[in-house]
Write a protein that holds these residues in place. Structure first.
Motif, short mmCIF file in Angstrom:
data_model
loop_
_atom_site.label_atom_id
_atom_site.label_comp_id
_atom_site.label_asym_id
_atom_site.label_seq_id
_atom_site.Cartn_x
_atom_site.Cartn_y
_atom_site.Cartn_z
N GLN A 76 0.84 -1.20 0.00
CA GLN A 76 0.00 0.00 0.00
C GLN A 76 0.87 1.25 0.00
O GLN A 76 0.60 2.21 -0.71
N GLU A 110 4.03 1.37 -0.93
CA GLU A 110 4.77 1.44 -2.19
C GLU A 110 3.91 2.01 -3.30
O GLU A 110 4.39 2.78 -4.14
N ALA A 111 2.62 1.63 -3.31
CA ALA A 111 1.72 2.17 -4.33
C ALA A 111 1.61 3.68 -4.17
O ALA A 111 1.69 4.42 -5.16
N GLY A 112 1.49 4.14 -2.92
CA GLY A 112 1.43 5.58 -2.68
C GLY A 112 2.71 6.28 -3.12
O GLY A 112 2.67 7.32 -3.80
N LYS A 113 3.86 5.69 -2.77
CA LYS A 113 5.14 6.27 -3.19
C LYS A 113 5.24 6.36 -4.70
O LYS A 113 5.66 7.36 -5.26
N SER A 114 4.86 5.26 -5.36
CA SER A 114 5.05 5.22 -6.81
C SER A 114 4.13 6.22 -7.52
O SER A 114 4.37 6.56 -8.67
N LEU A 115 3.09 6.69 -6.82
CA LEU A 115 2.22 7.72 -7.40
C LEU A 115 2.74 9.13 -7.11
O LEU A 115 2.12 10.11 -7.45
N GLY A 116 3.88 9.18 -6.41
CA GLY A 116 4.49 10.48 -6.12
C GLY A 116 3.99 11.13 -4.85
O GLY A 116 4.19 12.32 -4.64
N MET A 117 3.31 10.36 -3.99
CA MET A 117 2.80 10.95 -2.75
C MET A 117 3.91 11.08 -1.72
O MET A 117 4.81 10.26 -1.66
N ARG A 118 3.81 12.14 -0.90
CA ARG A 118 4.79 12.37 0.16
C ARG A 118 4.41 11.55 1.39
O ARG A 118 3.26 11.16 1.55
N PRO A 119 5.40 11.32 2.29
CA PRO A 119 5.13 10.44 3.44
C PRO A 119 3.88 10.82 4.24
O PRO A 119 3.08 9.95 4.59
#
Lengths: 257, 222
Positions: free
Chosen positions: B120, B122-131
Protein backbone atom coordinates in the motif's frame (compact mmCIF):
# COMPACT_ATOMS: atom_id res chain seq x y z
CA UNK A 1 13.63 20.33 -14.16
CA UNK A 2 13.92 21.44 -17.79
CA UNK A 3 14.46 17.87 -18.87
CA UNK A 4 11.23 16.74 -17.18
CA UNK A 5 9.33 19.23 -19.30
CA UNK A 6 10.73 17.82 -22.55
CA UNK A 7 8.16 17.18 -25.24
CA UNK A 8 6.99 14.29 -27.37
CA UNK A 9 9.17 15.64 -30.16
CA UNK A 10 12.11 13.80 -28.67
CA UNK A 11 10.86 10.31 -29.45
CA UNK A 12 13.85 8.04 -29.57
CA UNK A 13 15.89 10.09 -27.11
CA UNK A 14 16.92 8.17 -23.97
CA UNK A 15 14.50 8.54 -21.08
CA UNK A 16 16.10 5.94 -18.79
CA UNK A 17 19.82 5.38 -18.44
CA UNK A 18 21.36 2.90 -16.03
CA UNK A 19 25.13 2.92 -15.91
CA UNK A 20 27.11 0.26 -14.06
CA UNK A 21 24.41 -0.11 -11.43
CA UNK A 22 25.10 -2.43 -8.50
CA UNK A 23 22.78 -3.30 -5.66
CA UNK A 24 23.30 -5.39 -2.56
CA UNK A 25 21.03 -6.76 0.13
CA UNK A 26 23.67 -7.08 2.83
CA UNK A 27 26.19 -9.45 1.30
CA UNK A 28 23.84 -10.60 -1.41
CA UNK A 29 24.68 -9.03 -4.77
CA UNK A 30 21.24 -8.53 -6.36
CA UNK A 31 22.17 -6.37 -9.35
CA UNK A 32 25.56 -6.66 -11.03
CA UNK A 33 26.93 -3.98 -13.27
CA UNK A 34 23.63 -3.17 -15.00
CA UNK A 35 23.90 -1.07 -18.16
CA UNK A 36 20.61 -0.26 -19.82
CA UNK A 37 19.38 2.63 -21.90
CA UNK A 38 15.72 2.91 -22.79
CA UNK A 39 14.50 5.33 -25.41
CA UNK A 40 11.28 7.29 -25.28
CA UNK A 41 8.44 5.14 -26.57
CA UNK A 42 10.42 1.92 -26.29
CA UNK A 43 8.86 -1.28 -24.94
CA UNK A 44 11.12 -3.59 -22.97
CA UNK A 45 10.25 -6.99 -21.57
CA UNK A 46 12.44 -8.45 -18.83
CA UNK A 47 12.31 -12.13 -18.00
CA UNK A 48 14.43 -14.47 -15.93
CA UNK A 49 14.21 -16.98 -13.10
CA UNK A 50 12.91 -15.84 -9.72
CA UNK A 51 15.59 -14.13 -7.69
CA UNK A 52 17.40 -12.97 -10.81
CA UNK A 53 16.93 -9.31 -9.90
CA UNK A 54 14.41 -8.31 -12.56
CA UNK A 55 11.87 -6.82 -10.12
CA UNK A 56 14.66 -5.16 -8.18
CA UNK A 57 15.92 -3.57 -11.39
CA UNK A 58 12.66 -1.80 -12.16
CA UNK A 59 12.11 -0.93 -8.50
CA UNK A 60 15.43 0.92 -8.56
CA UNK A 61 14.16 3.13 -11.38
CA UNK A 62 11.62 4.84 -9.10
CA UNK A 63 13.81 4.25 -6.03
CA UNK A 64 11.44 1.93 -4.20
CA UNK A 65 14.79 0.18 -3.82
CA UNK A 66 18.02 2.09 -3.59
CA UNK A 67 21.13 1.12 -5.52
CA UNK A 68 24.60 1.34 -4.02
CA UNK A 69 26.79 1.91 -7.05
CA UNK A 70 26.46 3.34 -10.50
CA UNK A 71 24.12 5.94 -11.90
CA UNK A 72 20.44 5.98 -12.82
CA UNK A 73 19.19 8.90 -14.88
CA UNK A 74 15.47 9.34 -15.46
CA UNK A 75 14.54 11.89 -18.09
CA UNK A 76 17.64 13.94 -17.34
CA UNK A 77 17.55 13.70 -13.54
CA UNK A 78 19.97 11.49 -11.64
CA UNK A 79 18.04 9.59 -8.99
CA UNK A 80 19.37 8.23 -5.71
CA UNK A 81 18.09 7.42 -2.23
CA UNK A 82 18.73 10.84 -0.74
CA UNK A 83 17.33 12.82 -3.65
CA UNK A 84 15.07 15.59 -2.42
CA UNK A 85 11.98 15.72 -4.55
CA UNK A 86 12.14 12.05 -5.49
CA UNK A 87 8.31 12.38 -5.48
CA UNK A 88 8.57 14.63 -8.54
CA UNK A 89 10.35 11.83 -10.40
CA UNK A 90 8.06 9.10 -9.13
CA UNK A 91 4.89 10.78 -10.30
CA UNK A 92 6.19 10.59 -13.86
CA UNK A 93 6.73 6.83 -13.53
CA UNK A 94 3.64 4.68 -13.23
CA UNK A 95 4.04 1.31 -11.54
CA UNK A 96 1.80 -1.73 -11.64
CA UNK A 97 2.40 -4.40 -9.02
CA UNK A 98 1.93 -8.16 -9.01
CA UNK A 99 -0.50 -7.89 -6.07
CA UNK A 100 -2.38 -4.84 -7.48
CA UNK A 101 -1.97 -2.84 -4.26
CA UNK A 102 -5.24 -0.97 -4.75
CA UNK A 103 -6.37 1.10 -1.77
CA UNK A 104 -9.10 -1.06 -0.18
CA UNK A 105 -11.00 1.82 1.44
CA UNK A 106 -11.44 3.72 -1.82
CA UNK A 107 -13.63 2.96 -4.84
CA UNK A 108 -12.07 2.30 -8.24
CA UNK A 109 -12.75 5.92 -9.17
CA UNK A 110 -11.29 7.25 -5.90
CA UNK A 111 -8.21 5.06 -6.36
CA UNK A 112 -7.74 6.83 -9.70
CA UNK A 113 -8.37 10.39 -8.48
CA UNK A 114 -6.44 10.38 -5.17
CA UNK A 115 -2.95 11.05 -6.51
CA UNK A 116 -3.96 13.51 -9.26
CA UNK A 117 -5.84 15.55 -6.64
CA UNK A 118 -3.29 15.36 -3.82
CA UNK A 119 -0.05 15.28 -5.79
CA UNK A 120 -0.85 17.33 -8.88
CA UNK A 121 -3.55 19.49 -7.28
CA UNK A 122 -6.06 18.67 -10.01
CA UNK A 123 -9.59 19.83 -9.11
CA UNK A 124 -11.93 16.98 -8.17
CA UNK A 125 -14.30 17.35 -11.14
CA UNK A 126 -11.44 17.33 -13.62
CA UNK A 127 -9.71 14.38 -11.90
CA UNK A 128 -12.96 12.40 -12.00
CA UNK A 129 -13.59 13.18 -15.66
CA UNK A 130 -10.07 11.99 -16.53
CA UNK A 131 -10.42 8.90 -14.35
CA UNK A 132 -13.70 7.94 -16.04
CA UNK A 133 -12.14 8.34 -19.45
CA UNK A 134 -9.22 6.14 -18.47
CA UNK A 135 -11.43 3.52 -16.79
CA UNK A 136 -13.26 3.40 -20.11
CA UNK A 137 -9.95 2.94 -21.89
CA UNK A 138 -9.21 -0.12 -19.75
CA UNK A 139 -12.77 -1.33 -20.42
CA UNK A 140 -14.27 -1.11 -16.91
CA UNK A 141 -16.19 2.18 -16.78
CA UNK A 142 -19.13 0.41 -15.12
CA UNK A 143 -16.96 -0.59 -12.14
CA UNK A 144 -16.07 2.98 -11.15
CA UNK A 145 -18.04 2.95 -7.91
CA UNK A 146 -17.05 -0.50 -6.76
CA UNK A 147 -14.46 -1.19 -4.09
CA UNK A 148 -11.42 -3.38 -4.87
CA UNK A 149 -12.83 -6.28 -2.87
CA UNK A 150 -15.89 -6.26 -5.15
CA UNK A 151 -13.80 -6.68 -8.30
CA UNK A 152 -12.18 -9.71 -9.93
CA UNK A 153 -8.40 -9.93 -10.02
CA UNK A 154 -8.31 -8.94 -13.68
CA UNK A 155 -10.54 -5.95 -13.03
CA UNK A 156 -8.45 -4.91 -10.03
CA UNK A 157 -5.29 -5.00 -12.09
CA UNK A 158 -6.91 -2.89 -14.80
CA UNK A 159 -7.98 -0.35 -12.15
CA UNK A 160 -4.35 -0.36 -10.95
CA UNK A 161 -3.19 0.36 -14.51
CA UNK A 162 -5.81 3.13 -14.79
CA UNK A 163 -4.69 4.57 -11.44
CA UNK A 164 -1.15 4.92 -12.76
CA UNK A 165 -2.28 6.32 -16.11
CA UNK A 166 -4.34 9.02 -14.37
CA UNK A 167 -1.05 10.62 -13.33
CA UNK A 168 -0.23 10.90 -17.04
CA UNK A 169 3.20 9.29 -16.55
CA UNK A 170 6.02 9.29 -19.06
CA UNK A 171 7.07 5.75 -18.21
CA UNK A 172 5.10 2.69 -17.08
CA UNK A 173 6.71 -0.12 -15.11
CA UNK A 174 4.98 -3.49 -14.76
CA UNK A 175 6.17 -5.91 -12.09
CA UNK A 176 4.78 -9.33 -13.04
CA UNK A 177 1.30 -7.87 -13.55
CA UNK A 178 -0.34 -11.18 -14.46
CA UNK A 179 1.42 -13.55 -12.06
CA UNK A 180 -1.23 -13.30 -9.34
CA UNK A 181 -4.18 -13.69 -11.71
CA UNK A 182 -6.36 -16.68 -12.42
CA UNK A 183 -5.54 -17.94 -15.93
CA UNK A 184 -8.81 -16.77 -17.47
CA UNK A 185 -8.08 -13.19 -16.43
CA UNK A 186 -4.56 -12.94 -17.78
CA UNK A 187 -5.62 -12.01 -21.31
CA UNK A 188 -7.82 -9.07 -20.32
CA UNK A 189 -4.87 -7.48 -18.53
CA UNK A 190 -2.44 -8.28 -21.35
CA UNK A 191 -4.87 -6.83 -23.91
CA UNK A 192 -4.93 -3.59 -21.92
CA UNK A 193 -1.13 -3.56 -21.85
CA UNK A 194 -0.94 -4.18 -25.61
CA UNK A 195 -3.27 -1.24 -26.22
CA UNK A 196 -1.13 0.90 -23.97
CA UNK A 197 1.99 -0.16 -25.88
CA UNK A 198 0.31 0.76 -29.16
CA UNK A 199 -0.38 4.25 -27.80
CA UNK A 200 3.37 4.90 -27.67
CA UNK A 201 3.94 4.65 -23.91
CA UNK A 202 7.47 3.88 -22.75
CA UNK A 203 7.08 0.54 -20.95
CA UNK A 204 9.26 -1.85 -19.01
CA UNK A 205 7.47 -5.08 -18.19
CA UNK A 206 8.78 -7.83 -15.98
CA UNK A 207 6.77 -10.81 -17.18
CA UNK A 208 6.97 -14.37 -18.36
CA UNK A 209 4.18 -13.85 -20.88
CA UNK A 210 6.29 -14.59 -23.94
CA UNK A 211 3.37 -14.13 -26.34
CA UNK A 212 3.11 -10.56 -25.07
CA UNK A 213 6.86 -10.11 -25.46
CA UNK A 214 6.77 -11.28 -29.09
CA UNK A 215 3.83 -9.02 -29.86
CA UNK A 216 4.91 -5.70 -28.36
CA UNK A 217 8.51 -5.74 -27.16
CA UNK A 218 11.18 -3.79 -28.97
CA UNK A 219 13.78 -5.61 -26.90
CA UNK A 220 13.63 -8.61 -24.62
CA UNK A 221 16.06 -8.87 -21.73
CA UNK A 222 16.99 -12.07 -19.95
CA UNK A 223 18.40 -11.71 -16.46
CA UNK A 224 20.05 -14.30 -14.27
CA UNK A 225 21.88 -13.94 -10.95
CA UNK A 226 21.62 -10.14 -11.04
CA UNK A 227 23.09 -9.75 -14.52
CA UNK A 228 21.66 -8.87 -17.89
CA UNK A 229 22.62 -12.04 -19.75
CA UNK A 230 20.94 -11.34 -23.05
CA UNK A 231 19.25 -8.39 -24.68
CA UNK A 232 17.83 -8.62 -28.19
CA UNK A 233 14.81 -7.84 -30.36
CA UNK A 234 12.17 -10.56 -29.87
CA UNK A 235 12.71 -12.34 -33.23
CA UNK A 236 16.36 -12.84 -32.46
CA UNK A 237 15.79 -13.45 -28.73
CA UNK A 238 13.40 -16.33 -29.30
CA UNK A 239 14.86 -17.86 -32.45
CA UNK A 240 18.58 -17.49 -31.85
CA UNK A 241 19.47 -16.74 -28.24
CA UNK A 242 23.21 -16.44 -27.89
CA UNK A 243 23.65 -17.61 -24.35
CA UNK A 244 23.23 -21.13 -23.08
CA UNK A 245 21.48 -19.84 -19.93
CA UNK A 246 18.84 -18.05 -22.06
CA UNK A 247 18.27 -21.16 -24.17
CA UNK A 248 17.81 -23.27 -21.09
CA UNK A 249 15.40 -20.79 -19.49
CA UNK A 250 13.34 -20.45 -22.67
CA UNK A 251 13.25 -24.22 -22.96
CA UNK A 252 11.79 -24.42 -19.48
CA UNK A 253 9.13 -21.73 -19.78
CA UNK A 254 8.12 -22.37 -23.40
CA UNK A 255 7.96 -26.11 -22.88
CA UNK A 256 4.40 -25.92 -21.59
CA UNK A 257 3.27 -22.95 -23.62
CA UNK B 1 -32.74 -7.53 56.84
CA UNK B 2 -34.42 -4.52 58.26
CA UNK B 3 -33.06 -1.79 55.95
CA UNK B 4 -35.82 0.27 54.42
CA UNK B 5 -35.12 1.60 50.97
CA UNK B 6 -35.84 5.26 50.65
CA UNK B 7 -35.07 6.98 47.39
CA UNK B 8 -36.80 10.25 48.27
CA UNK B 9 -33.67 12.09 49.47
CA UNK B 10 -31.74 10.91 46.47
CA UNK B 11 -34.47 11.88 44.03
CA UNK B 12 -34.48 15.30 45.67
CA UNK B 13 -30.87 15.64 44.51
CA UNK B 14 -31.71 14.93 40.84
CA UNK B 15 -30.39 18.25 39.50
CA UNK B 16 -26.99 17.59 41.11
CA UNK B 17 -26.89 14.04 39.81
CA UNK B 18 -27.81 15.09 36.28
CA UNK B 19 -25.17 17.81 36.38
CA UNK B 20 -22.60 15.23 37.53
CA UNK B 21 -23.67 12.87 34.77
CA UNK B 22 -23.38 15.64 32.20
CA UNK B 23 -19.94 16.66 33.50
CA UNK B 24 -18.72 13.06 33.29
CA UNK B 25 -20.00 12.83 29.75
CA UNK B 26 -18.28 16.05 28.68
CA UNK B 27 -15.04 15.14 30.47
CA UNK B 28 -15.02 11.72 28.79
CA UNK B 29 -15.85 13.05 25.33
CA UNK B 30 -13.18 15.76 25.53
CA UNK B 31 -10.55 13.31 26.78
CA UNK B 32 -11.47 10.87 23.97
CA UNK B 33 -11.22 13.54 21.28
CA UNK B 34 -7.89 14.95 22.50
CA UNK B 35 -6.65 11.44 23.34
CA UNK B 36 -7.38 10.37 19.76
CA UNK B 37 -5.21 13.19 18.41
CA UNK B 38 -2.40 12.31 20.86
CA UNK B 39 -2.68 8.63 19.92
CA UNK B 40 -2.51 9.26 16.17
CA UNK B 41 0.36 11.72 16.46
CA UNK B 42 2.22 9.42 18.86
CA UNK B 43 1.69 6.37 16.65
CA UNK B 44 2.96 8.31 13.63
CA UNK B 45 6.01 9.40 15.65
CA UNK B 46 6.62 5.89 16.89
CA UNK B 47 6.35 4.23 13.47
CA UNK B 48 8.24 6.79 11.38
CA UNK B 49 9.85 9.34 13.67
CA UNK B 50 13.56 9.79 14.41
CA UNK B 51 15.17 7.53 17.02
CA UNK B 52 15.16 10.08 19.87
CA UNK B 53 11.42 10.65 19.39
CA UNK B 54 10.69 6.93 19.34
CA UNK B 55 12.66 6.65 22.59
CA UNK B 56 10.69 9.43 24.27
CA UNK B 57 7.36 7.93 23.17
CA UNK B 58 8.40 4.47 24.37
CA UNK B 59 9.40 5.81 27.79
CA UNK B 60 6.13 7.72 28.08
CA UNK B 61 4.11 4.62 27.24
CA UNK B 62 6.01 2.46 29.74
CA UNK B 63 5.72 5.08 32.49
CA UNK B 64 1.97 5.44 32.10
CA UNK B 65 1.13 1.78 31.57
CA UNK B 66 3.11 0.68 34.62
CA UNK B 67 1.81 3.15 37.19
CA UNK B 68 -1.66 3.51 38.76
CA UNK B 69 -4.04 6.05 37.26
CA UNK B 70 -4.80 7.50 40.69
CA UNK B 71 -1.11 8.29 41.22
CA UNK B 72 -0.95 9.93 37.79
CA UNK B 73 -3.83 12.21 38.77
CA UNK B 74 -2.21 13.05 42.12
CA UNK B 75 1.08 13.76 40.36
CA UNK B 76 -0.58 16.22 38.01
CA UNK B 77 -2.89 17.85 40.57
CA UNK B 78 -0.74 17.85 43.72
CA UNK B 79 2.77 17.27 42.33
CA UNK B 80 3.11 19.61 39.37
CA UNK B 81 2.13 22.79 41.31
CA UNK B 82 5.48 22.41 43.12
CA UNK B 83 7.07 22.95 39.69
CA UNK B 84 4.86 25.94 39.07
CA UNK B 85 2.24 24.14 36.93
CA UNK B 86 -1.18 24.63 38.48
CA UNK B 87 -4.43 23.20 37.19
CA UNK B 88 -8.05 23.40 38.30
CA UNK B 89 -9.37 20.05 39.47
CA UNK B 90 -11.33 19.61 36.23
CA UNK B 91 -8.34 20.69 34.15
CA UNK B 92 -6.07 18.26 35.97
CA UNK B 93 -8.66 15.50 35.51
CA UNK B 94 -8.84 16.13 31.74
CA UNK B 95 -5.06 16.25 31.42
CA UNK B 96 -4.61 13.05 33.42
CA UNK B 97 -7.21 11.22 31.33
CA UNK B 98 -5.60 12.37 28.05
CA UNK B 99 -2.10 11.46 29.21
CA UNK B 100 -3.36 8.07 30.36
CA UNK B 101 -5.44 7.12 27.33
CA UNK B 102 -2.74 8.42 24.96
CA UNK B 103 -0.27 5.80 26.15
CA UNK B 104 -2.69 2.97 25.40
CA UNK B 105 -4.06 4.63 22.26
CA UNK B 106 -0.61 5.02 20.68
CA UNK B 107 0.08 1.30 21.02
CA UNK B 108 -3.35 0.38 19.64
CA UNK B 109 -3.06 2.66 16.60
CA UNK B 110 0.54 1.59 16.03
CA UNK B 111 -0.71 -1.98 15.75
CA UNK B 112 -3.24 -0.79 13.18
CA UNK B 113 -0.57 1.00 11.17
CA UNK B 114 1.67 -2.05 11.22
CA UNK B 115 -1.17 -4.21 9.91
CA UNK B 116 -1.13 -2.24 6.64
CA UNK B 117 0.67 -4.11 3.88
CA UNK B 118 3.91 -2.64 2.57
CA UNK B 119 2.49 -2.72 -0.94
CA UNK B 120 0.00 0.00 0.00
CA UNK B 121 2.81 2.34 0.93
CA UNK B 122 4.77 1.44 -2.19
CA UNK B 123 1.72 2.17 -4.33
CA UNK B 124 1.43 5.58 -2.68
CA UNK B 125 5.14 6.27 -3.19
CA UNK B 126 5.05 5.22 -6.81
CA UNK B 127 2.22 7.72 -7.40
CA UNK B 128 4.49 10.48 -6.12
CA UNK B 129 2.80 10.95 -2.75
CA UNK B 130 4.79 12.37 0.16
CA UNK B 131 5.13 10.44 3.44
CA UNK B 132 2.52 12.49 5.30
CA UNK B 133 0.09 12.22 2.40
CA UNK B 134 0.58 8.46 2.37
CA UNK B 135 -0.12 8.35 6.11
CA UNK B 136 -3.19 10.51 5.93
CA UNK B 137 -4.87 9.23 2.76
CA UNK B 138 -3.71 5.62 2.50
CA UNK B 139 -2.72 4.28 5.91
CA UNK B 140 -4.84 6.05 8.53
CA UNK B 141 -8.36 4.91 7.69
CA UNK B 142 -7.61 1.21 7.11
CA UNK B 143 -5.41 1.26 10.24
CA UNK B 144 -8.25 2.61 12.38
CA UNK B 145 -10.71 0.19 10.77
CA UNK B 146 -8.43 -2.66 11.78
CA UNK B 147 -8.20 -1.71 15.47
CA UNK B 148 -11.49 0.09 16.01
CA UNK B 149 -12.88 -2.46 18.52
CA UNK B 150 -9.75 -2.23 20.72
CA UNK B 151 -9.73 1.54 20.49
CA UNK B 152 -13.37 1.91 21.51
CA UNK B 153 -12.92 -0.54 24.41
CA UNK B 154 -10.06 1.64 25.60
CA UNK B 155 -12.27 4.71 25.35
CA UNK B 156 -14.96 3.03 27.45
CA UNK B 157 -12.28 2.28 30.06
CA UNK B 158 -11.37 5.96 29.92
CA UNK B 159 -14.99 6.89 30.63
CA UNK B 160 -15.08 4.51 33.60
CA UNK B 161 -11.77 6.00 34.79
CA UNK B 162 -13.36 9.43 35.07
CA UNK B 163 -14.82 8.22 38.38
CA UNK B 164 -11.29 8.07 39.80
CA UNK B 165 -11.09 11.81 39.18
CA UNK B 166 -13.45 12.29 42.15
CA UNK B 167 -10.31 11.87 44.25
CA UNK B 168 -9.26 15.41 43.34
CA UNK B 169 -12.84 16.69 43.61
CA UNK B 170 -13.41 17.09 39.90
CA UNK B 171 -17.09 17.85 39.50
CA UNK B 172 -18.06 14.55 37.92
CA UNK B 173 -20.67 11.96 38.77
CA UNK B 174 -18.81 9.96 41.43
CA UNK B 175 -17.84 13.11 43.36
CA UNK B 176 -21.43 14.33 43.25
CA UNK B 177 -22.60 10.92 44.48
CA UNK B 178 -20.15 11.14 47.39
CA UNK B 179 -21.56 14.50 48.40
CA UNK B 180 -25.14 13.28 48.33
CA UNK B 181 -24.25 10.11 50.17
CA UNK B 182 -22.49 11.93 53.01
CA UNK B 183 -25.43 14.28 53.32
CA UNK B 184 -28.25 11.74 53.23
CA UNK B 185 -26.51 8.54 54.41
CA UNK B 186 -28.49 6.73 51.70
CA UNK B 187 -25.43 4.91 50.34
CA UNK B 188 -27.20 2.04 48.61
CA UNK B 189 -29.76 4.28 46.95
CA UNK B 190 -27.20 6.80 45.71
CA UNK B 191 -24.75 4.26 44.35
CA UNK B 192 -27.51 2.15 42.83
CA UNK B 193 -28.65 5.12 40.80
CA UNK B 194 -25.09 6.16 39.96
CA UNK B 195 -24.33 2.60 38.79
CA UNK B 196 -27.30 2.81 36.45
CA UNK B 197 -26.08 6.17 35.20
CA UNK B 198 -22.60 4.83 34.39
CA UNK B 199 -24.22 1.92 32.62
CA UNK B 200 -26.30 4.45 30.68
CA UNK B 201 -23.13 6.40 29.79
CA UNK B 202 -21.52 3.20 28.49
CA UNK B 203 -24.56 2.39 26.37
CA UNK B 204 -24.54 5.96 25.06
CA UNK B 205 -20.85 5.87 24.09
CA UNK B 206 -21.09 2.38 22.56
CA UNK B 207 -23.93 3.59 20.35
CA UNK B 208 -21.98 6.70 19.34
CA UNK B 209 -18.98 4.47 18.45
CA UNK B 210 -21.23 2.17 16.43
CA UNK B 211 -22.70 5.17 14.64
CA UNK B 212 -19.22 6.48 13.77
CA UNK B 213 -18.26 3.06 12.45
CA UNK B 214 -21.41 2.79 10.30
CA UNK B 215 -20.98 6.28 8.90
CA UNK B 216 -17.26 6.65 8.37
CA UNK B 217 -15.50 3.34 8.81
CA UNK B 218 -17.71 0.80 7.12
CA UNK B 219 -15.69 -1.75 5.20
CA UNK B 220 -16.94 -2.63 1.73
CA UNK B 221 -18.30 -6.17 1.39
CA UNK B 222 -18.20 -8.44 -1.61
Amino acid sequence: MAAIASTEAEIGAPIIEMRKVDKFYGDFHVLRDIDLTVSRGERIVICGPSGSGKSTLIRCLNQLEEHQKGEIVIDGTTVHAKLKGIEDIRREIGMVFQSFNLFPHLTALENCTLAPMKVRGTPKAEAEATARKILERVHIPEQAHKYPIQLSGGQQQRVAIARSLCMNPKIMLFDEPTSALDPEMVSEVLDTMVELAESGMTMICVTHEMGFARKVADRVIFMDAGEIVEMAPPEQFFSAPRSERTRKFLGQILHHA
Amino acid sequence: MSYEFDFADVFAAWPELLQGLFNSLVLSALAMAIGMVVSIAGALGKTSGPKWLVWIIDEYIELIRNTPFLIQIFMIYFGLPSLGLKFSSNGAALLALVVNVGAYGIEIIRAGIESIQKGQIEAGKSLGMRPLQIFRYIILKPAIQAIYPSLTSQFILLMLNTSVCSAIAASELTAVAGDIQSRTFRSFEVYFIVTCMYLGLSVFFWSVFAGIERTFLRKPTR
